[in-house]
Design an enzyme around this catalytic site. Structure first.
Site, PDB file in Angstrom:
ATOM      1  CG  ASP A 181      -1.587  -4.226  36.872  1.00 52.01           C
ATOM      2  OD1 ASP A 181      -2.747  -4.696  36.893  1.00 52.01           O
ATOM      3  OD2 ASP A 181      -0.652  -4.723  37.521  1.00 52.01           O
ATOM      4  CB  SER A 182      -2.784  -5.047  31.537  1.00 54.54           C
ATOM      5  OG  SER A 182      -1.682  -5.804  31.990  1.00 54.54           O
TER       6      SER A 182
END
Length: 132
Positions: free
Chosen positions: A86-87
């Site tokens: 994810d980020s």
């Protein structure tokens, strides 16, 4: 019945192209047309504008940061999102790359990184800029 056959047809988009080895067009009845496209296997691919050593180091760091299972293939074209990142994971990967290569990556550049190849290319650019 009319029939048209061709050996190759290409449809071009701004970045991608689709090639076919067989295109057949036939019309059983007036007004009814059938079009069949058969894809051709990709003959070559351009990958890795970055140095192989850089790509290998980035792959190693990505494996370590994301705890990628041993049998999972990580190569230049591998997207971080395909590995479950994810980020926040991407930020941690960038921090690991900065530490490993002794560089500083701007936030705007870090947001553009989606694949191992993107990261390796950016690292090569930053390292060469740093040495000059």
């Amino acid at each position: 019945m009319a029939s048209i056959a061709g050996s190759a047809l290409s449809f071009a988009k701004p970045v991608k192209a689709i090639s076919t080895s067989l295109l057949s067009f036939s019309s059983a009845k007036r007004g009814n047309a059938f079009l069949r496209l058969q894809p051709v296997p990709m003959r070559f691919a351009v990958c890795c504008s970055a140095k192989k050593d850089t790509v290998d180091k980035v792959c190693e760091i990505v494996r370590k940061q994301l705890a990628v299972p041993e049998g999972t293939d990580v190569a230049g074209a591998t997207k971080f999102s395909d590995l479950g990142a994810d980020s926040l994971d991407t930020v941690e990967i960038v921090m690991g790359l900065e530490e490993e290569f002794g560089i500083s990556v701007e936030e705007s550049s870090a947001q553009a990184i989606a694949t191992v190849e993107d990261a390796a290319t950016l690292i090569d650019q930053l390292v060469s800029a740093k040495s000059t």
